[in-house]
Design a protein around this motif. Structure first.
Motif, mmCIF file in Angstrom:
data_model
loop_
_atom_site.group_PDB
_atom_site.id
_atom_site.type_symbol
_atom_site.label_atom_id
_atom_site.label_comp_id
_atom_site.label_asym_id
_atom_site.label_seq_id
_atom_site.Cartn_x
_atom_site.Cartn_y
_atom_site.Cartn_z
ATOM 1 N N LEU A 248 0.803 -1.154 0.005
ATOM 2 C CA LEU A 248 0.059 -0.053 0.191
ATOM 3 C C LEU A 248 0.860 1.189 0.250
ATOM 4 C CD1 LEU A 248 -2.702 -0.922 2.676
ATOM 5 C CD2 LEU A 248 -2.872 -1.201 0.189
ATOM 6 N N ASN A 249 0.084 2.315 -0.062
ATOM 7 C CA ASN A 249 0.844 3.594 0.008
ATOM 8 C C ASN A 249 -0.216 4.663 0.596
ATOM 9 O OD1 ASN A 249 -0.651 4.820 -2.073
ATOM 10 N ND2 ASN A 249 0.466 3.901 -3.786
ATOM 11 N N SER A 250 0.521 5.979 0.952
ATOM 12 C CA SER A 250 -0.432 7.027 1.484
ATOM 13 C C SER A 250 -1.600 7.170 0.738
ATOM 14 C CB SER A 250 0.528 7.982 1.739
ATOM 15 O OG SER A 250 0.855 8.515 0.513
ATOM 16 N N GLU A 251 -1.727 6.796 -0.406
ATOM 17 C CA GLU A 251 -2.836 7.428 -1.093
ATOM 18 C C GLU A 251 -4.223 6.316 -0.889
ATOM 19 O OE1 GLU A 251 -1.748 8.099 -5.078
ATOM 20 O OE2 GLU A 251 -0.609 9.762 -4.704
ATOM 21 N N ASP A 252 -3.549 5.073 -0.603
ATOM 22 C CA ASP A 252 -4.506 3.950 -0.377
ATOM 23 C C ASP A 252 -5.306 3.830 0.827
ATOM 24 O OD1 ASP A 252 -4.040 2.693 -2.815
ATOM 25 O OD2 ASP A 252 -2.230 2.012 -1.925
ATOM 26 N N PRO A 253 -6.464 3.240 0.913
ATOM 27 C CA PRO A 253 -7.516 3.073 2.326
ATOM 28 C C PRO A 253 -6.358 2.543 3.113
ATOM 29 C CG PRO A 253 -8.720 2.654 0.276
ATOM 30 C CD PRO A 253 -7.403 2.833 -0.249
ATOM 31 N N LEU A 254 -6.096 2.817 4.219
ATOM 32 C CA LEU A 254 -5.236 2.106 5.141
ATOM 33 C C LEU A 254 -5.824 1.584 6.338
ATOM 34 C CD1 LEU A 254 -2.039 4.708 5.361
ATOM 35 C CD2 LEU A 254 -2.460 2.731 3.851
ATOM 36 N N THR A 255 -7.291 1.747 6.545
ATOM 37 C CA THR A 255 -8.072 1.172 7.697
ATOM 38 C C THR A 255 -8.394 -0.292 7.581
ATOM 39 O OG1 THR A 255 -9.887 2.058 6.827
ATOM 40 C CG2 THR A 255 -8.815 3.461 8.363
ATOM 41 N N TYR A 256 -8.619 -0.847 8.392
ATOM 42 C CA TYR A 256 -9.200 -2.326 8.275
ATOM 43 C C TYR A 256 -9.715 -2.549 9.839
ATOM 44 C CZ TYR A 256 -5.321 -3.370 11.275
ATOM 45 O OH TYR A 256 -4.196 -3.621 12.412
ATOM 46 N N ASP A 258 -10.264 -5.192 12.732
ATOM 47 C CA ASP A 258 -9.514 -6.335 13.589
ATOM 48 C C ASP A 258 -10.472 -7.489 13.952
ATOM 49 O OD1 ASP A 258 -10.731 -5.222 15.855
ATOM 50 O OD2 ASP A 258 -8.851 -4.428 16.767
ATOM 51 N N CYS A 259 -9.971 -8.342 14.861
ATOM 52 C CA CYS A 259 -11.056 -9.363 15.289
ATOM 53 C C CYS A 259 -12.048 -8.989 16.010
ATOM 54 C CB CYS A 259 -10.182 -10.434 15.825
ATOM 55 S SG CYS A 259 -9.127 -11.368 14.651
ATOM 56 N N ASP A 260 -12.024 -7.824 16.668
ATOM 57 C CA ASP A 260 -13.039 -7.283 17.541
ATOM 58 C C ASP A 260 -13.825 -6.401 16.986
ATOM 59 O OD1 ASP A 260 -12.295 -8.977 19.956
ATOM 60 O OD2 ASP A 260 -10.407 -7.553 20.265
ATOM 61 N N GLY A 261 -13.770 -6.201 15.723
ATOM 62 C CA GLY A 261 -14.415 -5.058 14.949
ATOM 63 C C GLY A 261 -13.989 -3.551 15.217
ATOM 64 N N ARG A 264 -8.584 -0.385 12.579
ATOM 65 C CA ARG A 264 -7.439 -0.035 12.734
ATOM 66 C C ARG A 264 -6.878 0.804 11.645
ATOM 67 N NH1 ARG A 264 -6.640 -0.520 18.241
ATOM 68 N NH2 ARG A 264 -7.429 -2.389 18.856
ATOM 69 N N THR A 265 -5.444 1.236 11.514
ATOM 70 C CA THR A 265 -4.762 1.934 10.600
ATOM 71 C C THR A 265 -3.625 1.185 10.370
ATOM 72 O OG1 THR A 265 -5.798 4.263 11.200
ATOM 73 C CG2 THR A 265 -3.642 3.947 9.767
ATOM 74 N N SER A 266 -3.222 0.752 9.193
ATOM 75 C CA SER A 266 -1.918 0.127 8.714
ATOM 76 C C SER A 266 -0.997 1.172 8.359
ATOM 77 C CB SER A 266 -2.427 -0.438 7.483
ATOM 78 O OG SER A 266 -1.160 -1.369 7.282
ATOM 79 N N ALA A 267 -0.366 1.636 9.535
ATOM 80 C CA ALA A 267 0.753 2.382 9.411
ATOM 81 C C ALA A 267 2.014 2.132 8.632
ATOM 82 C CB ALA A 267 1.125 3.029 10.886
ATOM 83 N N ASP A 268 2.263 0.570 8.540
ATOM 84 C CA ASP A 268 3.167 0.189 7.845
ATOM 85 C C ASP A 268 3.169 -0.306 6.465
ATOM 86 O OD1 ASP A 268 1.805 -2.006 8.337
ATOM 87 O OD2 ASP A 268 3.249 -3.116 9.566
ATOM 88 N N PHE A 269 1.590 0.263 6.011
ATOM 89 C CA PHE A 269 1.492 -0.171 4.606
ATOM 90 C C PHE A 269 1.364 -1.673 4.297
ATOM 91 C CE2 PHE A 269 3.681 3.982 4.427
ATOM 92 C CZ PHE A 269 2.658 4.860 4.361
ATOM 93 N N PHE A 270 1.206 -2.658 5.131
ATOM 94 C CA PHE A 270 0.844 -4.020 4.712
ATOM 95 C C PHE A 270 -0.623 -4.179 4.753
ATOM 96 C CE2 PHE A 270 5.240 -4.482 6.027
ATOM 97 C CZ PHE A 270 5.630 -5.586 5.711
ATOM 98 N N VAL A 271 -1.247 -4.890 4.062
ATOM 99 C CA VAL A 271 -2.473 -5.320 3.910
ATOM 100 C C VAL A 271 -2.856 -6.340 5.146
ATOM 101 C CG1 VAL A 271 -4.203 -6.350 2.507
ATOM 102 C CG2 VAL A 271 -2.522 -4.963 1.389
#
Length: 287
Positions: A248-256, A258-261, A264-271
């Motif tokens: 990912l990069n800064s222009e992509d949606p970085l939120t996901y 987690d297991c508790d609903g 979160r934000t993927s600050a390291d750009f991993f999916v």
């Protein structure tokens, strides 16, 4: 006689026309390049999701298979109106905060409440217990039932009969690469081995019945809130998978989620993506 070429008939391109042609060409090339780069990035993201889907499916299939066997034991006789079995203790057990030390993951005795850590970060672990035989496990070279990592199970002698009881324990740990992986260890003390990599988090809830209706699930709770392991009829597992590369990069949606609903934000750009499955303990639900 030489023919004169009239200046009015001479043809050519003006500087403005050349510049306009160059601009149009650059726009076309730029559009093609942007499309190519975009398709390449999209392909990487899709490949990352495909990899996570595959890893999650493998991990859940392994755990699902063991959970379906939880509490299984061959009938050895009849007592009144019920069968007697080689193994009749609790089919599963778990902890929310991990174990009190790493060695406990491979201890030779079944877990009890004293080995669960009472503080620290979430580190869910689960033990699945059942009678192993040559049909529900992979036989070893000595034609003996095996545990979740292929080791020969020790024998359990009851009277004149010999049984093999599997105590398979699933948990997360960091492998040699430093990535979080799904591990399995067994009762006989052998070190755990990784099964699936890039499993960042694991959450487990237990479907518990009440005493009035022992075959009706009334709530899903964490391990620390289970009042009676004998009344657990199903297990819900969530695995938070992580891509092997940062795509990912800064222009992509970085939120996901987690297991508790929780978002979160993927600050390291991993999916990342959370996968859920629920397994009924069929050896506890039989009428």
């Amino acid at each position: 006689m030489k023919q004169r070429v009239l200046r009015s008939r001479m043809q050519g391109l003006s500087l403005i026309e050349v510049l306009v042609s160059l601009v149009i060409g650059l726009i076309v090339v730029g559009a093609v390049l942007v499309s190519y780069l975009g398709s390449g990035k999209t392909g990487k993201v899709q490949a990352a999701y495909a990899e996570m889907n595959e890893n999650a499916q493998i991990a859940m299939t392994i755990m699902n298979r063991d959970l379906l066997l939880a509490g299984y034991a061959q009938p050895t006789g009849v007592s009144g109106t019920t069968f007697t079995r080689s193994y009749s203790d609790r089919p599963i057990f778990g902890c929310d905060k991990g174990l009190d030390n790493v060695i406990r993951r491979n201890q030779t005795a079944p877990w009890d409440n004293t080995v669960c850590a009472v503080a620290g970060a979430d580190d869910h672990v689960i033990e699945v217990v059942y009678e192993a035989d040559l049909t529900n496990t992979v036989p070893t070279a000595a034609n003996v039932p095996s545990d979740c990592i292929g080791n020969t199970l020790p024998t359990t002698v009851v009277g004149t009969a010999t049984y093999y009881i599997a105590h398979n324990r699933f948990y997360l740990s960091s492998g040699a690469s430093g990535k979080s992986e799904l591990y399995c260890a067994s009762q006989q003390g052998a070190a755990g081995q990784p099964l699936v990599d890039n499993v960042e988090a694991m959450r487990i809830w237990y479907g518990e019945a009440n005493a009035a209706n022992p075959r009706q699930i009334v709530k899903y709770v964490s391990a620390s809130s289970v009042s009676d392991w004998g009344r657990v009829l199903s297990v819900r597992v969530c695995l938070l998978m992580k891509s092997s590369e940062a795509v990912l990069n800064s222009e992509d949606p970085l939120t996901y989620l987690d297991c508790d609903g929780v978002e979160r934000t993927s600050a390291d750009f991993f999916v990342r993506r959370a996968y859920f499955t629920t397994t009924t303990l069929r050896n506890k639900m039989a009428f």
